[in-house]
Design an enzyme around this catalytic site. Structure first.
Site, PDB file in Angstrom:
ATOM      1  N   SER A 128       0.817  -1.206   0.000  1.00  0.00           N
ATOM      2  CA  SER A 128       0.000   0.000   0.000  1.00  0.00           C
ATOM      3  C   SER A 128       0.852   1.256   0.000  1.00  0.00           C
ATOM      4  CB  SER A 128      -0.918   0.046   1.220  1.00  0.00           C
ATOM      5  OG  SER A 128      -1.637   1.269   1.224  1.00  0.00           O
ATOM      6  N   LYS A 182      -4.474  -6.758   3.295  1.00  0.00           N
ATOM      7  CA  LYS A 182      -4.483  -5.629   2.347  1.00  0.00           C
ATOM      8  C   LYS A 182      -5.904  -5.306   1.898  1.00  0.00           C
ATOM      9  CE  LYS A 182      -3.423  -2.255  -0.162  1.00  0.00           C
ATOM     10  NZ  LYS A 182      -3.634  -2.195  -1.553  1.00  0.00           N
ATOM     11  N   HIS A 185      -7.534  -3.452   4.621  1.00  0.00           N
ATOM     12  CA  HIS A 185      -6.947  -2.099   4.574  1.00  0.00           C
ATOM     13  C   HIS A 185      -7.735  -1.244   3.574  1.00  0.00           C
ATOM     14  CE1 HIS A 185      -4.494   0.870   2.417  1.00  0.00           C
ATOM     15  NE2 HIS A 185      -3.839   1.077   3.558  1.00  0.00           N
ATOM     16  N   ASN A 186      -7.994  -1.793   2.406  1.00  0.00           N
ATOM     17  CA  ASN A 186      -8.712  -1.029   1.391  1.00  0.00           C
ATOM     18  C   ASN A 186     -10.157  -0.772   1.804  1.00  0.00           C
ATOM     19  OD1 ASN A 186      -6.304  -1.302   0.000  1.00  0.00           O
ATOM     20  ND2 ASN A 186      -7.315  -1.603  -1.967  1.00  0.00           N
ATOM     21  N   GLU A 189      -9.991   2.014   4.002  1.00  0.00           N
ATOM     22  CA  GLU A 189      -9.711   3.173   3.131  1.00  0.00           C
ATOM     23  C   GLU A 189     -11.028   3.727   2.551  1.00  0.00           C
ATOM     24  OE1 GLU A 189      -6.454   2.561   0.192  1.00  0.00           O
ATOM     25  OE2 GLU A 189      -7.909   3.136  -1.338  1.00  0.00           O
TER      26      GLU A 189
HETATM   27  C1  6PG Z   1      -3.229   1.447  -1.643  1.00  0.00           C
HETATM   28  C2  6PG Z   1      -4.557   1.580  -2.351  1.00  0.00           C
HETATM   29  C3  6PG Z   1      -4.554   0.967  -3.709  1.00  0.00           C
HETATM   30  C4  6PG Z   1      -5.918   0.951  -4.403  1.00  0.00           C
HETATM   31  C5  6PG Z   1      -6.409   2.280  -4.799  1.00  0.00           C
HETATM   32  C6  6PG Z   1      -7.623   2.288  -5.709  1.00  0.00           C
HETATM   33  O1  6PG Z   1      -3.260   0.907  -0.535  1.00  0.00           O
HETATM   34  O2  6PG Z   1      -2.216   1.904  -2.154  1.00  0.00           O
HETATM   35  O3  6PG Z   1      -5.524   0.918  -1.582  1.00  0.00           O
HETATM   36  O4  6PG Z   1      -4.082  -0.347  -3.575  1.00  0.00           O
HETATM   37  O5  6PG Z   1      -5.823   0.193  -5.547  1.00  0.00           O
HETATM   38  O6  6PG Z   1      -6.685   3.026  -3.658  1.00  0.00           O
HETATM   39  O7  6PG Z   1      -8.713   1.618  -5.166  1.00  0.00           O
HETATM   40  P1  6PG Z   1     -10.189   1.806  -5.781  1.00  0.00           P
HETATM   41  O8  6PG Z   1     -10.057   1.993  -7.246  1.00  0.00           O
HETATM   42  O9  6PG Z   1     -10.940   0.564  -5.442  1.00  0.00           O
HETATM   43  O10 6PG Z   1     -10.741   3.021  -5.114  1.00  0.00           O
END
Ligand code: 6PG
Length: 482
Positions: A128, A182, A185-186, A189
């Site tokens: 990430s 991960k 984590h997303n 996010e």
């Molecule tokens: C990271 C992000 C990354 C992710 C983008 C786009 O940890 O660097 O999570 O891996 O791919 O944020 O995600 P979306 O297109 O689903 O918003």
């Protein structure tokens, strides 16, 4: 071969990972399906360290010292399988294939099992931090065997972000553990971003303020408990002016949020595991809702004028503080739910994931890095089996302190007709956990009434059924529980 590690797939993430490795003194083998990418990396950055470029997969594999470690950095799904299929016949037992893409953990489990048959290690690794992170220090979440970590650990720990001299990388656990973490984590996010977006929407409506003014509020928040990468870049994005129109950038962007799928995976997995990650789910659905342009247009026409869409806040400073506290409380809920989800996945798959360790490696490098991750680590250090993060002293205090603000913000936004799916579902989650009695008792009664699905009692062991269509006597109990 002489290269200590190789990278195949040199689009921006792979390219930056390779440069990061080389800058840390590792000899890096390079490969890309089309050779132009390899060549341009050499032309633009060849002097940053020691690279060994190859134009064929066979030469690439031959350029690696044994046991070989190959990072695959291509699109998740089919493209990853295609590269693995090409690699496997060229490798020898003991070699390590590292997938640094955003793979689904179930795919990682499948690939790990398949490569194990060949005596190969397959290490699904969450990375990430986007492009910048890959180059300057990402947060790294490797799964796979202990044996593979013995080789990869020192390499990854040296290129990862460092916080207080602690690398943002630990061995998460076997097979799919790294990609699972991960994925969550997303999910967090998504929740974090939705909460920020709702806070912005509320501030804009409540204060009748422009994006630049709201950027300043976020900038101020970033020096307190909310300090985080996402709050920091929110101030940046809100303060940005569109060059062609001179309008605030945020006003010229189409308001339909997209997603590549990791948030959706998180919600799907949580449904299977029975973990209520309601904030993450609402955030994911809020993105879907924003994309349904036809429904939005029709609803806007049909229901025009039923919400105020703004309200005149009298005490501006108090309102801003209410939104800040509601944001913090809701954010705590999102992390509490995410960590519950990781614990459940760890139990389901026998991964033995160290939750305190996960919070440690999210302190730097990754998209959700935030000051309060230190507090999460402290909470799990003190009590590894803590049932919910919300109850850890620091978070409990922040929530208690924020509850009146949280309620005001959710109530006022409902009155004004401004949607706050993440704020309100987080508050509902908090109240759901907190409440002594839930109407779930009635649901059990209804299930027993229409389907004889049975219920348990508060005063006796066993499962019971009431003869609803008969004399309404009760059957069951401890002895007849089936
Ligand atoms: C990271 C992000 C990354 C992710 C983008 C786009 O940890 O660097 O999570 O891996 O791919 O944020 O995600 P979306 O297109 O689903 O918003």
């Amino acid at each position: 071969g002489t290269a200590q590690i190789g990278v195949t797939g040199l689009a921006v993430m792979g390219r930056n990972l390779a440069r990061n490795l080389a800058r840390h003194g590792f000899t890096v083998a390079l490969h890309n399906r089309s050779v132009e990418r390899t060549r341009s990396l050499m032309t633009d950055h060849g002097t940053e360290g020691t690279f060994v470029p190859s134009e064929s997969m066979a030469d690439f594999v031959a350029s690696l010292e044994r046991p070989r470690a190959v990072i695959v950095m291509v699109k998740a799904g089919g493209p990853t399988d295609a590269v693995i299929d090409e690699l496997v016949p060229l490798l020898e037992p003991g070699d390590i294939v590292v997938d640094c893409g955003n793979a689904h953990y179930a795919d990682t489990r499948r690939r790990e099992e398949a490569l194990r048959e060949h005596g190969l290690h397959f290490v699904g690794t969450g990375v990430s931090g986007g492009e910048e992170g890959a180059l300057h220090g990402p947060s790294i979440m490797p799964g796979g065997s202990d044996e593979s970590y013995a080789k990869l650990g020192p390499i990854f720990e040296s290129i990862a972000a460092q916080v207080d001299d602690v690398p943002c990388c630990i061995h998460i656990g076997p097979d799919g553990a790294g990609h699972f973490v991960k994925m969550v984590h997303n999910g967090i996010e998504y929740a974090d971003m939705q909460l920020i977006a709702e806070a912005y929407d509320l501030l804009r409506a409540g204060l009748s303020a422009g994006p630049a003014e709201i950027a300043e509020i976020f900038r101020g928040w970033n020096s307190g408990e909310l300090e985080s990468f996402l709050i920091e870049i929110t101030a940046d994005v809100l303060a940005h002016t569109d060059a062609t129109t001179g309008k605030p950038f945020v006003d010229i962007v189409l308001d339909q949020a997209e997603q590549k799928g990791t948030g959706r995976w998180t919600v799907q997995s949580a449904l299977d595991l029975g973990i209520p990650i309601t904030g993450i789910a609402e955030a994911t659905f809020a993105r879907s809702l924003s994309g349904h342009a036809d429904q939005r247009k029709l609803a806007a026409r049909t229901f025009a004028g039923t919400g105020n869409d703004s309200w005149m806040v009298t005490d501006r400073d108090a309102f801003i503080e209410d939104v800040r506290k509601a944001l913090l409380a809701s954010k705590i809920v999102a992390y509490a739910q995410g960590f519950d989800h990781i614990r459940a996945g760890s139990q389901e798959y026998g991964w033995d994931i160290d939750l305190g360790g996960v919070s440690t490696i999210w302190r730097g490098g990754c998209i959700i890095r935030a000051r309060f991750l230190d507090r999460i680590r402290e909470a799990y250090d003190e009590q590894p089996d803590l049932a919910t993060l919300m109850a850890a002293p620091y978070f409990a205090k922040a929530i208690l302190d924020g509850v009146p603000s949280w309620r005001r913000v959710v109530a006022d936004s409902a009155r004004a007709g401004i949607p706050t799916p993440a704020f309100s579902s987080s508050l509902a989650y908090f109240d759901g956990l907190r409440r002594n009695r839930l109407p779930a008792a009635l649901i059990q009664g209804l299930r027993d009434n229409f389907g004889a699905h049975t219920y348990r009692r508060v005063d006796r062991e066993g499962s019971f059924h009431t003869l609803w269509a008969g004399d309404r006597s009760e059957t069951g109990g401890a002895e007849s529980a089936s």
